[in-house]
Design an enzyme around this catalytic site. Structure first.
Site, PDB file in Angstrom:
ATOM      1  CD  GLU A  92      10.224   2.809  -3.969  1.00 62.56           C
ATOM      2  OE1 GLU A  92      11.638   3.516  -3.296  1.00 62.56           O
ATOM      3  OE2 GLU A  92      10.270   2.751  -5.070  1.00 62.56           O
ATOM      4  CG  ASP A  93       5.329   3.688  -3.756  1.00 59.47           C
ATOM      5  OD1 ASP A  93       6.464   3.443  -4.581  1.00 59.47           O
ATOM      6  OD2 ASP A  93       4.672   2.792  -2.992  1.00 59.47           O
TER       7      ASP A  93
END
Ligand code: MN
Length: 741
Positions: A92-93
Site C-alpha cells: 500500500e505505502d
C-alpha cells in the site's frame, strides 16, 4: 497531541531490534524455518518503511511490528499471519509490489497481503460510505479469514496510538471502531480485543464519562478486592482439599460496559451492581471438563444460594462463536448478587482469543489450524454471496446477527439448529433450505400449529408446513430476522418486481413511440429524474402498477426534439442537488461550522432526535433534503451516523448569541409529598429568564415522576436549573432528556 522528542539514530535502531525480539518471544513457534521467514519479512519491512514516520514522530516500522505482535500474542495466530502483519502496509505505502511479495514469500502470503491492501485502499477513500467498505471487507472472508484478523490487529494498534491524531479524526475513527470493528471482534469470539476496542472508543468519544468511570473504578478497587477475597475463601479451601489445580480471579467489568449499563438502565455508577465477576479456571483433562465444571458448580452453590434464573450452561451447548463456560449468579452474605464463571483453561483461552484458539485445539498444524472455519463463517459467506442490495441494510441485518444471543431448536428428526434470539418459524424454514423457506405456509411448534411469525424458544421442536402455491411476501420482512432469510426474501421479491417491471417497460416503449421519441438510455434517464424513481426498474414497476400515469405524459410537459426528450420548466431542480454536490459545497466553505454565525450563510437546523442547545458538544450532518442537521455528540444516532457516513460529518461549534433561546426537556423523580409540585414550579419560575413551555406529573404508590420543557439560553443556564431542582427536598433524580416531552 503527543510530540516525540527526536532520539539518536543508533538508539532508535536498538529500540526497533528490541521490539522485534519482543515479537519473536510472543510468537509461540520455536521452529527454525519459521523464525528465518519472520526475520526475512522483518528485514523487508524495515527497509521498505525506512524513511517513513508515524504521526507521533516514531519510525513507521514500530506499527507493523506491534500489529504482528498483537496477531501472535493476543489473537494467537501463526507464522504466516505474523509475516503478513509485518508486511501489511508495504504494498500500500511503499515501492514493494505484490509480485515482489509473491516471489519472496510465496502465493499464500501474497494473497493475504493483497486482501489487506484492497481493504485499506477502500478504507482510506473518503468518498464511499463506511458500510459499503465494511461489506467489501467481509467479502474477503471468503478468501482467508486471516485478512480480517490482521485488520483487527491493525485497528487495535491504531486505536492504542490514537492520541497522536487530530481530534476530528479521533472521533471518526473511534465511531467507526465502535460501530463496526468491536461487534466484529465480538462475533469472532475475541472478547478481550472487543472490550479494549470499546473502551478506547469511549475514551475518545466521551472523554469525561470515560475519565469519571475509570477514576471511580480505581477508587473502589481496594474495597472490591477485600470483598472478593472474602467471598472466594471457602471455595478456595474446598477446591484445595479436593486437590484441584485452579485459579480464581475477580474480573472487573470494562469501562464501556459499565457506561453502557448506566446509559441504558439510566442509573448512576454507584447503582451498577455487577462491577465484576468471579472466574474459576480449572486445569483438567479435556475428557473430564464437563463433569468437573459441574462439580465445582456444586461446591460454589454449597456456600452461596444460586439464582435459578441466571444459570447459563454454555458447556453442553457452546455459543455460535465457540464460547464455552458455565455461569451462575449467587447471593453473597452481604446481600449482593455475584456472577461466578466456571470454565477450564482451554475454554478460557477460546473465550479470550476466539476462533484462532479454537482451531488450535481442534487440529494440529498451521494449515488446518487457521483455515478450518465452521458454522458462522460459512453462514457469513453464504449471505455475502447472495449480496444484499443496500449496504446499510446489510450492515443493520448483519449487526443484528452479531449482537443477538442464540436459541437452540430442533428439527423433527432431532437435529439441532442454532438461530439468533428472536428468530421466527420463518427464519427456521429458511435455515433448513431456501426452497422450504419460500414455500413455507406455517409451522408446527411442539406439535401445535403456529403462524410463520411465531418466535422460537430454546428447546422447541419445529416442523415446517409448505405449499407449492406459496411465494415470498413483503410482509415476511417484518418478522424474518436472520440475514439469510431476509436476503432470500428480498431477492425473491425483487425477482417478482422485475417481472412486473417488464410489462411497464413495454408500456413505456409504446408510449415513447407514439410521442416520436426514442427508447434509449438518455431518454429513460430524463424520466427517472422527472419521476424521481432512482432507477429504471422502479420507473417501469411504477408504470406497470399504475402509480405513474403514462396518459399524463405528453408534449406539454416534455419537449421532444429529434427523438430526444427533455423536461420543460424544471430548471430549478437541476440546481446541483446531488449529495456529492451538497457535500463539496459545504466542505468547501469552512473547516468548522459556526452555529449562530450570521456571516456563514449555511442553512442548518437542530436535530429533533437529540435537541441540542447552545453549549452542547455538537457536530453537523449533511442531509440531502434538509441541509445541515446539528446533532449532539451524545445523540443516540451519533455513532451510526459517524460510523456510516464519516464524510458527511462536519465539525461544528457554537458562537455566543445570548439572545436566542432553546427548548430543553428535563425529567425528575422523587418521593411524593404535599407541595412538591409547587416547590418545583416555583424553583423554575424563580430562575431568571426561564420560561416553562409544558409540564406533566405522575404519581404512583408514593413515587412521583415528572417532565418539564423549558426555554434556556445555553447549557450553563440549563445546568444551573438542574442543580437547583436537585436541591428541592424529596427530589431524587433530575435529568436532561434527549427527546422533548
Ligand atoms: Mn496499518
Amino acid at each position: 497531541m503527543k510530540e516525540r522528542q527526536p532520539i539518536h539514530p543508533e538508539r532508535e535502531k536498538q529500540e526497533i531490534l528490541n521490539a522485534y525480539r519482543g515479537l519473536l518471544r510472543a510468537h509461540s513457534s520455536r521452529d527454525k524455518e519459521a523464525t528465518r521467514r519472520i526475520r526475512k519479512a522483518f528485514n523487508v519491512a524495515v527497509e521498505a518503511h525506512k524513511d517513513m514516520r508515524r504521526k507521533s514522530g516514531e519510525p513507521y516500522i514500530y506499527h507493523p511490528i506491534a500489529v504482528a505482535r498483537i496477531a501472535a500474542e493476543e489473537i494467537g495466530l501463526g507464522t504466516t499471519s505474523v509475516i503478513c502483519a509485518l508486511l501489511h502496509d508495504t504494498v500500500e505505502d511503499t515501492d514493494i509490489t505484490l509480485e515482489n511479495i509473491h516471489s519472496m514469500f510465496g502465493p499464500k502470503v501474497a494473497s493475504i497481503i493483497d486482501g489487506l491492501t484492497k481493504i485499506s485502499g477502500i478504507f482510506d477513500a473518503t468518498v464511499s460510505p463506511q458500510a459499503e467498505n465494511f461489506r467489501k471487507m467481509l467479502l474477503t472472508l471468503s478468501d482467508d479469514v486471516r485478512v480480517i484478523l490482521i485488520k483487527l490487529a491493525d485497528r487495535l494498534h491504531n486505536m492504542r496510538t490514537l492520541s497522536s491524531m487530530q481530534q476530528n479524526k479521533q472521533l471518526k475513527i473511534a465511531s467507526e471502531t465502535l460501530y463496526l470493528y468491536a461487534p466484529l471482534a465480538h462475533r469472532l469470539g475475541l472478547y478481550t480485543i472487543k472490550s479494549e476496542l470499546e473502551d478506547l472508543s469511549l475514551k475518545y468519544k466521551e472523554p469525561s464519562a470515560w475519565e469519571e468511570i475509570s477514576q471511580k473504578l480505581k477508587k473502589g478497587k481496594a474495597v472490591r478486592q477485600r470483598f472478593i477475597s472474602r467471598f472466594i475463601l471457602p471455595i478456595k479451601r474446598q477446591l484445595n482439599n479436593l486437590n484441584y489445580i485452579f485459579e480464581v480471579k475477580g474480573r472487573p467489568k470494562s469501562v464501556y460496559s459499565i457506561w453502557n449499563k448506566m446509559r441504558t438502565k439510566n442509573v448512576p455508577f454507584e447503582e451498577v451492581y455487577d462491577l465484576f465477576a468471579i472466574r474459576i479456571t480449572l486445569n483438567v483433562p479435556v475428557g473430564a471438563e464437563k463433569s468437573e465444571c459441574w462439580k465445582v458448580y456444586s461446591i460454589v452453590t454449597d456456600y452461596y444460594k444460586p439464582n435459578p434464573d441466571r444459570l447459563r450452561d454454555w458447556i453442553s451447548t457452546p455459543k455460535g462463536n465457540g464460547y464455552e463456560s458455565l455461569h451462575t449468579t449467587v447471593m453473597s452474605p452481604s446481600g449482593k448478587w455475584v456472577e461466578v464463571q466456571i470454565r477450564t483453561r482451554r475454554m478460557d483461552e477460546i473465550a479470550e482469543k476466539g476462533y484462532a484458539a479454537h482451531w488450535k485445539y481442534k487440529t494440529k498444524g498451521e494449515k488446518s489450524q487457521e483455515s478450518g472455519l465452521d458454522g458462522w463463517l460459512a453462514r457469513i459467506r453464504e449471505l455475502l454471496e447472495t449480496s444484499a442490495e443496500n449496504a446499510i441494510d446489510f450492515i443493520d441485518d448483519f449487526k443484528m446477527n452479531l449482537f443477538t444471543d442464540e436459541v437452540y431448536v430442533f428439527t423433527p428428526e432431532g437435529d439441532l439448529k442454532t438461530l439468533p434470539k428472536g428468530a421466527t418459524a420463518l427464519d427456521f424454514a429458511f435455515d433448513i433450505h431456501t426452497q422450504v423457506g419460500q414455500k413455507c405456509l406455517g409451522a408446527k411448534v411442539n406439535h401445535r400449529l403456529m403462524p410463520l411469525s411465531h418466535k422460537l424458544r430454546s428447546g422447541d421442536q419445529v416442523e415446517i408446513i409448505t405449499s407449492e402455491k406459496q411465494s415470498p411476501k413483503n410482509d415476511w420482512l417484518k418478522f424474518a430476522i436472520t440475514t439469510k432469510a431476509r436476503n432470500k426474501i428480498k431477492s425473491a421479491l425483487k425477482e417478482e418486481k422485475k417481472n412486473i417491471a417488464a410489462e411497464g417497460k413495454e408500456m413505456l416503449a409504446r408510449k415513447l413511440k407514439s410521442l416520436k421519441a426514442n427508447f434509449n438510455g438518455e431518454n429513460i434517464d430524463v424520466l427517472i429524474r422527472k419521476y424521481k424513481t432512482g432507477s429504471a426498474l422502479e420507473l417501469y414497476f411504477r408504470i406497470a402498477k399504475g402509480n405513474i400515469d403514462l396518459k399524463k405524459l405528453h408534449k406539454t410537459n416534455i419537449a421532444v426534439k429529434n427523438g430526444m426528450i427533455s423536461p420543460v420548466s424544471e430548471k430549478k431542480q437541476q440546481k446541483n442537488n446531488s449529495l456529492e454536490q451538497i457535500i463539496t459545497r459545504y466542505n468547501g466553505t469552512k473547516d468548522v461550522l459556526l452555529i449562530g454565525d450570521e456571516y456563514q450563510k449555511l442553512d442548518y437546523t437542530l436535530a429533533l432526535c437529540c435537541n441540542p442547545i447552545s453549549g452542547d458538544d455538537v457536530f453537523g450532518f449533511i442531509t440531502v433534503a434538509d441541509g445541515i442537521k446539528i446533532h449532539r455528540a451524545t445523540c443516540p444516532n451519533a455513532t451510526a451516523l459517524m460510523g456510516n457516513y464519516a464524510y458527511r460529518v462536519l465539525q461544528a461549534k457554537w458562537v455566543s448569541q445570548s439572545l436566542k433561546e432553546f427548548e430543553a426537556s428535563i425529567s425528575f423523580e422523587g418521593i411524593d409529598d404535599l407541595g412538591l409540585v409547587n416547590n418545583i414550579t416555583s424553583v423554575i419560575s424563580a430562575q431568571q429568564n426561564i420560561n416553562m413551555k409544558a409540564i406533566s406529573f405522575e404519581s404512583n404508590d408514593g413515587i412521583f415522576s415528572g417532565k418539564v420543557r423549558v426555554l434556556v439560553h445555553d447549557t450553563d443556564h440549563l445546568d444551573t436549573l438542574i442543580v437547583e431542582l436537585k436541591n428541592v427536598d424529596g427530589v431524587h433524580q433530575v435529568e436532561r432528556l434527549t427527546e422533548h416531552l
